[in-house]
Every structure is written in structure tokens, then in C-alpha cells.
Design a protein around this motif. Structure first.
Motif, PDB file in Angstrom:
ATOM      1  N   GLN A 183       0.712  -1.227   0.096  1.00 59.84           N
ATOM      2  CA  GLN A 183       0.038  -0.041   0.051  1.00 59.84           C
ATOM      3  C   GLN A 183       0.880   1.050  -0.001  1.00 59.84           C
ATOM      4  O   GLN A 183       1.682   1.576   0.896  1.00 59.84           O
ATOM      5  N   GLY A 184       0.631   1.907  -1.105  1.00 58.68           N
ATOM      6  CA  GLY A 184       1.908   3.061  -1.110  1.00 58.68           C
ATOM      7  C   GLY A 184       1.109   4.363  -0.690  1.00 58.68           C
ATOM      8  O   GLY A 184      -0.175   4.340  -0.432  1.00 58.68           O
ATOM      9  N   GLU A 238       8.730   4.453  -7.079  1.00 67.96           N
ATOM     10  CA  GLU A 238       7.436   4.069  -7.222  1.00 67.96           C
ATOM     11  C   GLU A 238       7.333   2.918  -6.381  1.00 67.96           C
ATOM     12  O   GLU A 238       6.110   2.314  -6.130  1.00 67.96           O
ATOM     13  N   ASP A 239       8.385   2.114  -5.997  1.00 72.65           N
ATOM     14  CA  ASP A 239       8.078   0.901  -4.909  1.00 72.65           C
ATOM     15  C   ASP A 239       7.890   1.633  -3.551  1.00 72.65           C
ATOM     16  O   ASP A 239       7.704   0.435  -2.769  1.00 72.65           O
ATOM     17  N   THR A 240       7.978   2.655  -3.220  1.00 77.17           N
ATOM     18  CA  THR A 240       7.805   3.176  -1.869  1.00 77.17           C
ATOM     19  C   THR A 240       6.309   2.644  -1.552  1.00 77.17           C
ATOM     20  O   THR A 240       5.329   3.021  -2.001  1.00 77.17           O
ATOM     21  N   GLN A 249       7.901  -1.172   6.259  1.00 79.97           N
ATOM     22  CA  GLN A 249       8.035   0.098   5.256  1.00 79.97           C
ATOM     23  C   GLN A 249       9.189   0.073   4.441  1.00 79.97           C
ATOM     24  O   GLN A 249      10.016   0.004   4.856  1.00 79.97           O
ATOM     25  N   VAL A 250       8.829   0.200   3.170  1.00 78.46           N
ATOM     26  CA  VAL A 250      10.045   0.388   2.379  1.00 78.46           C
ATOM     27  C   VAL A 250       9.986   1.784   1.610  1.00 78.46           C
ATOM     28  O   VAL A 250       8.948   2.231   1.046  1.00 78.46           O
ATOM     29  N   THR A 251      11.026   2.609   1.836  1.00 80.51           N
ATOM     30  CA  THR A 251      11.075   3.956   1.418  1.00 80.51           C
ATOM     31  C   THR A 251      12.212   4.119   0.297  1.00 80.51           C
ATOM     32  O   THR A 251      13.319   3.870   0.559  1.00 80.51           O
TER      33      THR A 251
END
Length: 128
Positions: free
Chosen positions: A39-40, A89-91, A123-125
């Protein structure tokens, strides 16, 4: 009670790699297909990758094909997502999800994969 505990997220720069892990409990992990969903900040829940119980047929969102690899260890009840060439865009917050049916504490579902209310995600930022 179904529990899925995600870990491995971090703040990285474009082009970096990460490996996410998910520890499953409360059901027979080895019998069910699993997936990673995310979920971005702008998009809703998005299915990212799925794998069947025998690891025979991994499938991927088109935008991550060739960059992400899903895998599982049925003996350890763990699901993994190896991510490379990350871009902004993978954030997103990444969750693992299961096709184990009709468990009581489902929070959200997509394409037949659900994750429980107890899931925090990881969380991936990706930012320069």
C-alpha cells in the motif's frame, strides 16, 4: 489466530536492494499460496507477487518482473521477497498475505489473498 509478521523494510536510494521476510503462524503455511501486497502513499492496496504452496509458479506484477523474486521456506513457515533495482514507485508498506480461507481477523484482501488486523507491514521507502 492467523499472524503474519513482516520485516526487512528500510529507507534506501534508487537502485538499491532489499530482502523482506514474513513469519507466519496460526495456520498450516505449507498448504496455502502466499503473496506480497503493498500500500503506497497514493495507490490503494496493490498485489505485488504470489507463490503457490510448492513454489512451482511464482507470479508478479508487471512493474516488478525481473526485479523482484518471491520465495518461501515451508519448513520455517517463512515467506520472502528479494527486491532489486528499487525505484521511487516501490515506496509502500509491504504486507504478506495468505489464501488460508475465512480466518476471523482479516483486515484486507486482494485477489483472494488476505492479511490480518495484527499485521503492521514493513515500510520500504525509496528516495534519493
Amino acid at each position: 489466530e492467523v499472524r503474519l509478521l513482516e520485516s526487512g523494510g528500510d529507507l534506501v536510494t534508487p537502485g538499491d536492494s532489499l530482502r523482506l521476510s514474513c513469519e507466519a503462524s496460526g495456520f498450516d503455511f505449507s498448504k496455502y499460496s502466499m503473496a506480497w501486497v503493498r500500500q503506497g502513499p497514493i495507490k490503494g492496496i496493490e498485489w505485488v507477487a504470489g507463490i503457490d504452496s510448492a513454489s512451482a509458479r511464482p507470479t508478479y506484477l508487471d512493474s516488478v518482473k525481473g526485479r523482484f523474486a518471491i520465495s518461501r521456506d515451508n519448513a520455517e513457515s517463512r515467506l520472502y521477497l528479494q527486491m532489486s533495482s528499487l525505484n521511487t514507485e516501490d515506496t509502500a508498506v509491504y504486507y504478506c498475505a495468505t489464501t488460508f480461507p475465512r480466518f476471523a481477523n482479516r483486515k484486507a484482501c486482494i485477489k483472494g489473498y488476505c492479511y490480518p488486523e495484527t499485521s503492521q507491514g514493513t515500510q520500504v521507502t525509496v528516495s534519493s
